[in-house]
Design an enzyme around this catalytic site. Structure first.
Site, PDB file in Angstrom:
ATOM      1  N   SER A 212       4.142   2.961  -6.429  1.00  0.00           N
ATOM      2  CA  SER A 212       5.049   3.021  -7.571  1.00  0.00           C
ATOM      3  C   SER A 212       4.822   4.320  -8.326  1.00  0.00           C
ATOM      4  O   SER A 212       3.985   5.137  -7.963  1.00  0.00           O
ATOM      5  CB  SER A 212       4.805   1.829  -8.505  1.00  0.00           C
ATOM      6  N   LYS A 213       5.580   4.495  -9.411  1.00  0.00           N
ATOM      7  CA  LYS A 213       5.519   5.726 -10.207  1.00  0.00           C
ATOM      8  C   LYS A 213       4.115   6.039 -10.708  1.00  0.00           C
ATOM      9  O   LYS A 213       3.746   7.193 -10.869  1.00  0.00           O
ATOM     10  CB  LYS A 213       6.469   5.618 -11.402  1.00  0.00           C
ATOM     11  N   ARG A 214       3.341   5.001 -10.954  1.00  0.00           N
ATOM     12  CA  ARG A 214       2.006   5.276 -11.517  1.00  0.00           C
ATOM     13  C   ARG A 214       1.088   5.978 -10.516  1.00  0.00           C
ATOM     14  O   ARG A 214       0.052   6.513 -10.879  1.00  0.00           O
ATOM     15  CB  ARG A 214       1.356   3.985 -12.015  1.00  0.00           C
ATOM     16  N   HIS A 215       1.474   5.979  -9.241  1.00  0.00           N
ATOM     17  CA  HIS A 215       0.686   6.683  -8.222  1.00  0.00           C
ATOM     18  C   HIS A 215       1.124   8.139  -8.063  1.00  0.00           C
ATOM     19  O   HIS A 215       0.583   8.865  -7.232  1.00  0.00           O
ATOM     20  CB  HIS A 215       0.812   5.960  -6.877  1.00  0.00           C
ATOM     21  N   GLY A 216       2.125   8.557  -8.839  1.00  0.00           N
ATOM     22  CA  GLY A 216       2.633   9.926  -8.729  1.00  0.00           C
ATOM     23  C   GLY A 216       4.055   9.918  -8.212  1.00  0.00           C
ATOM     24  O   GLY A 216       4.798   8.956  -8.389  1.00  0.00           O
TER      25      GLY A 216
END
Length: 450
Positions: A212-216
């Site tokens: 997801s976005k939190r991984h980049g």
């Protein structure tokens, strides 16, 4: 490209929904389908599943098509759009009603949909990745196949399209396994031959959770905009859940096509490793001809609001040649070399504190200025000979002089070789930056204009 006349009979499809950018997981699915088609001399078809009227957008469709082209995943047929095929779905839905396999269902507001009657039996699929998977259809309720607005449900449109387009293999993510028994039931009711299924592992983030976005960055567009080489990203994606059968990690497109097999697709989830991606991209940069990097780099500099109109192709070539073992994407190249183009130096406070704000530095920089200003040839060899003679004269190690020079002319403590950096900056700019640093040394906080 049209390979119909060469086709082995294998027909696969990539069928994204245009509700956003092309996600990394979707790109990997498209790549596996593309490699399977190319390996088997088959047909790769593109279908846009745009039946979600609220979320589907033309912008997302263009973004998906652009991302596919950027990755080099060319399609042989399509793109087909489900929104343009509504009469076909209506005809098959009514056929199922007439057969007794479906029925009209009117809700409290008077809206009428068509719902499929799920049969009570056991459904088994021989998945090409996971092996036999058994489903008990008794736990699956009757489901809508044609909504009141005339648009089909996902499972129904998928089956009608795959049958109509003669898809032989459905290669998609593990998250679609739960859709399979409904689709098999529809195939059986319509009298269609079911394709073979291969459900490929999900992609997880580095912490083991769903990517997801939190991984980049999670979309192909983001990697393109950061300046990654598309062939490097394709190589990386190919190895997320598939292995060529050895420890080889850098593969050309031709090698991927030749070696690709669903038998070597893993059953377990793949983990997205940003460090490995950057390493792989760095390998591709180092092995790409400087001429190609220069052409792509020029475009990226311009996108980054760096004016290159008055910069010669030879100068840009020398700059990228100097840095091509130091950057993994073009955004890094811009970040590392922006000082070459800047009219104002941005100083790293930690670098100035460590290397410039020390006793004797102004005097030493004046010696440097004096020594190099009279050089006949302001090139790497001339600069190196001059400055090494100066360190011998001053009785100091070379690092004692190199780091203050580097910070004075670049604003940072790390750069490419100091002699090459000075040569590419040129005599006038190098001397001007040394002079301004000497004059402003006591008041340096962040920037010094040139």
């Amino acid at each position: 490209m049209n390979q119909t006349t060469l086709s082995s009979g294998v027909r696969v499809r990539f069928a994204p929904s245009p509700t956003g950018y092309l996600h990394i997981g979707g790109a990997r699915t498209a790549l596996f389908n593309w490699l399977f088609a190319r390996h088997n001399n088959g047909i790769f078809l593109l279908r846009i599943e745009d039946t979600d009227q609220q979320r589907s957008t033309e912008e997302a469709t263009h973004a998906i098509l652009d991302s596919m082209k950027w990755l080099g995943l060319d399609w042989d047929e399509g793109p087909y759009f489900q929104s343009q095929r509504l009469p076909i779905y209506k005809r098959y839905a009514e056929q199922l009603v007439n057969q007794g396999n479906a029925f009209y269902d009117t809700d409290a507001e008077g809206r009428t949909a068509i719902r499929f009657k799920m049969q009570q039996n056991v459904i088994v699929i021989d998945d090409l990745v996971h092996g036999a998977i058994t489903f008990d259809s008794a736990v699956i309720e009757d489901f809508v196949i044609l909504k009141a607005d005339g648009f089909p449900s996902y499972n129904f449109a998928c089956v009608v399209d795959d049958a109509d387009m003669k898809i032989t293999h459905v290669i998609r993510g593990d998250d679609h396994i739960s859709n399979t028994p409904k689709q098999i039931a529809l195939y059986n009711a319509l009298g269609f031959e079911s394709p073979e299924y291969a459900h490929i592992p999900m992609i997880l983030g580095e912490d083991g959770s769903r990517l997801s976005k939190r991984h980049g960055a999670t979309s192909v567009t983001e990697y393109r905009d950061k300046g990654y080489l598309p062939q490097a990203l394709v190589n990386f994606l190919a190895l997320l859940g598939w292995s060529p059968g050895n420890d080889q990690e850098i593969l050309s497109i031709r090698e991927m096509i030749d070696k690709f097999s669903l038998k070597r697709v893993n059953k377990t989830s793949a983990q997205f490793d940003n460090t490995k991606l950057d390493w792989m991209c760095g390998q591709y940069v180092m092995n790409t001809p400087i001429e190609q990097l220069t052409a792509a780099g020029k475009l990226f500099f311009e996108k980054s609001d760096i004016d290159t109109k008055n910069i010669s192709a030879d100068w840009l070539f020398r700059l990228i040649e100097l840095y091509h073992e130091r950057f993994k994407n073009f955004q890094e190249l811009v970040d590392q070399t922006r000082f070459f183009f800047a009219h104002t130096i941005e100083y790293d406070p930690a670098a100035t504190d460590k290397f410039l704000k020390k006793e004797g530095i102004p005097e030493m920089l004046k010696e440097v200025y004096s020594a190099i200003s009279s050089l006949n040839s302001f090139d790497r060899q001339g600069l190196e000979g001059c400055l090494r003679d100066l360190t011998a004269k001053l009785g100091i190690g070379f690092s004692k002089i190199a780091q203050p020079i580097r910070v004075a002319i670049t604003g940072r403590s790390a750069s490419a070789g100091i002699f090459e950096t000075m040569e590419i900056l040129g005599r006038e700019t190098t001397l001007k930056r040394l002079e301004n640093t000497i004059k402003n040394l006591s008041g340096i906080t962040n920037t010094v204009g040139l």
